[in-house]
Design an enzyme around this catalytic site. Structure first.
Site, PDB file in Angstrom:
ATOM      1  N   GLN A 159       0.831  -1.202   0.000  1.00 37.30           N
ATOM      2  CA  GLN A 159       0.000   0.000   0.000  1.00 37.30           C
ATOM      3  C   GLN A 159       0.864   1.249   0.000  1.00 37.30           C
ATOM      4  OE1 GLN A 159      -3.024  -0.047   3.011  1.00 37.30           O
ATOM      5  NE2 GLN A 159      -3.611   2.080   2.679  1.00 37.30           N
ATOM      6  N   ASP A 321      -6.970 -10.766   6.404  1.00 32.25           N
ATOM      7  CA  ASP A 321      -5.637 -10.483   5.846  1.00 32.25           C
ATOM      8  C   ASP A 321      -4.575 -10.315   6.941  1.00 32.25           C
ATOM      9  OD1 ASP A 321      -4.397 -10.251   3.265  1.00 32.25           O
ATOM     10  OD2 ASP A 321      -3.924  -8.184   3.749  1.00 32.25           O
ATOM     11  N   HIS A 323      -1.753 -11.539   8.122  1.00 30.33           N
ATOM     12  CA  HIS A 323      -0.735 -12.492   7.678  1.00 30.33           C
ATOM     13  C   HIS A 323       0.583 -12.281   8.423  1.00 30.33           C
ATOM     14  CE1 HIS A 323       0.877  -9.095   5.451  1.00 30.33           C
ATOM     15  NE2 HIS A 323      -0.255  -8.970   4.779  1.00 30.33           N
ATOM     16  N   ASP A 343      -2.230  -2.424  11.003  1.00 27.72           N
ATOM     17  CA  ASP A 343      -2.953  -2.913   9.824  1.00 27.72           C
ATOM     18  C   ASP A 343      -4.178  -3.740  10.209  1.00 27.72           C
ATOM     19  OD1 ASP A 343      -1.251  -1.615   8.153  1.00 27.72           O
ATOM     20  OD2 ASP A 343      -0.157  -3.381   7.487  1.00 27.72           O
TER      21      ASP A 343
END
Length: 475
Positions: A159, A321, A323, A343
């Site tokens: 991003q 997401d 991860h 995040d």
């Protein structure tokens, strides 16, 4: 011309060691300088770079540096703009080595332990009008992180980000002897994830409210919404003038991929989706591997429960997401401990526009809304905690989310479409929390209906991309 190049690794104006690269075969190796090994204030770069070892070969060295760098489209944009190969790790390290995540920096040098010449402090003010222009210019393939020929993104992820100093309500680009204090993230260009700034702001705020350790965040409008995130790997005293050299310290952190000595492309437990994948194909970062780091934790009991709470929170907000590069650890000579979480977003709120398979499975279940009692008990076993400890944490988290999520929808200064989106996140989180602690059948049916209706209920934006994405990739 010599085919040998060197990157000097430094921290706090001390030389840590040397990375040696043979360009003709892309061979990397690393060694610490003796004075760093002998210092009582030293730290290892990661658990795989022990301070007493004589040297480290290319695989570990390459993997550690590669995990510091931008990924995916962000890396390709840099390489295309700089006319370099995306496989040229040495060039990438040189481009992004001044201020990556953690406390180490990387500089091109001659192979000696001599520190580079002290750099003068550099500040460049960014006003809202210029920032707005640069956000809009991304569709013309102008890299957002490149300003005046200098790159201001030295962090992993795909991003758009900008490393900045935020001081007295003003934004600055910083370089030389100055250190950034915040990250700035605009809305992604792809429109399958509208209002992602509000999404992350709400989820991070909710995480803080329920007791997770997260950095402070705020929305700044230029008028486009950008998220300002205080860097948790940077430290400074309250009220200090961060525009002066030496006032901002650095804390060394590593992500789970670095802690596990795994490349960034293995940040998902099962690449390519979980359907019809045998267990041996689940070779990426998993809860089993993360909890397997317990022997390295300074306080194994506290670290495990902190990670359990992170996993349960992501499960309740629908963050599929989460991860291996979205969880980090503080690294010291004593070991590692979970760093503040970041995040945190709801992927579920975007419905079918985003694939909903979780990055790490609970038991054998990759879909959050289908995680049941057996999956949770399997997770407890992997975490090395009792069933009772897990259910106690689950009940506390679920109760806090049900109580706090609806209230937080109306706390921040969201626009009407943003508030509709975060309201959907709050509804899903409360429903998921209720389901996980034993909801009656009628609420389970309502949850199923919510999963179907969520995409249609979201505010739409012009140019919405209906192509499903493989993952949010919100690093």
């Amino acid at each position: 011309m010599s085919a040998i190049r060197h990157l000097l690794v430094t921290s706090y104006a001390q030389a840590i060691g040397n990375i040696r690269c043979e360009l003709h075969r892309s061979a990397f190796d690393f060694y610490y300088y003796p004075h760093w090994q002998a210092s009582t204030e030293s730290f290892p770069l990661s658990p795989h770079f022990g301070l007493t070892a004589e040297g480290f070969k290319w695989r570990a060295t390459y993997g550690f540096v590669e995990n510091l760098l931008p990924e995916g489209d962000a890396r390709m944009a840099v390489m295309k703009y700089s006319r370099l190969s995306a496989d040229n790790l040495f060039a990438m390290g040189r481009l992004f080595g001044a201020e990556p995540a953690g406390a180490a920096s990387f500089f091109f040098h001659s192979g000696t332990a001599a520190l580079p010449a002290a750099q003068a402090p550099f500040l460049r003010k960014i006003d809202d009008e210029e920032l707005s222009e640069r956000i809009q210019a991304r569709h013309r393939c102008i890299p957002f992180a490149q300003w005046d020929g200098v790159w201001y993104q030295s962090l992993a992820g795909v991003q758009d980000k900008l490393q900045v100093i935020w001081h007295d309500g003003r934004l600055f680009l910083a370089g030389g002897s100055l250190t950034s204090t915040h990250l700035l993230k605009p809305e992604p260009q792809r429109q399958r994830t509208p209002y992602l700034v509000a999404n992350e702001h709400f989820c991070m705020s909710l995480a803080a409210a329920v007791g997770l350790d997260v950095p402070r965040v705020q929305i700044h409008r230029v008028p486009e919404a950008v998220l300002l995130i205080e860097r948790f790997d940077r430290t400074y005293a309250p009220g200090v003038d961060v525009l002066q050299p030496g006032k901002v310290g650095r804390t060394h952190i590593i992500d789970a991929c670095q802690a596990l000595d795994m490349p960034s492309w293995r940040k998902y437990e099962c690449l390519g989706g979980h359907d019809d994948r045998p267990p041996e194909r689940r070779y990426g970062v998993s809860f089993e591997k993360v909890f397997g780091l317990a022997p390295l934790f300074e306080d194994a009991s506290a670290a495990k429960m902190t990670i359990v709470r992170w996993a349960l929170f992501n499960l309740m907000i629908g963050n599929s997401d989460a991860h291996g590069k979205n969880i980090s650890f503080r690294q010291s000579a004593r070991g590692i401990m979970p760093a503040p979480f970041y995040d945190l977003v709801s992927v579920q709120v975007y419905g079918e526009k985003m694939l909903q398979e979780m990055a790490m499975a609970f038991g054998d279940q990759f879909l959050g809304h289908q995680v049941g009692e057996a999956d949770l008990l399997s997770f407890a076993a992997v975490a090395g905690i009792t069933d009772g400890e897990l259910m106690h944490e689950l009940a506390k988290m679920a109760t806090a989310i049900k109580d706090l999520a609806p209230t937080l929808v109306n706390v921040a200064d969201y626009t009407a479409p943003e508030r509709e989106l975060v309201g959907s996140i709050a509804t899903y989180a409360a429903m998921q929390a209720h389901r996980l602690i034993g909801a009656p059948p009628r609420l389970r049916h309502k949850l199923a209906d919510l999963m179907v209706e969520m995409p249609q209920g979201l505010p739409r934006v012009d140019g919405w991309d209906d192509t499903p994405s493989a993952g949010l990739e919100n690093s």
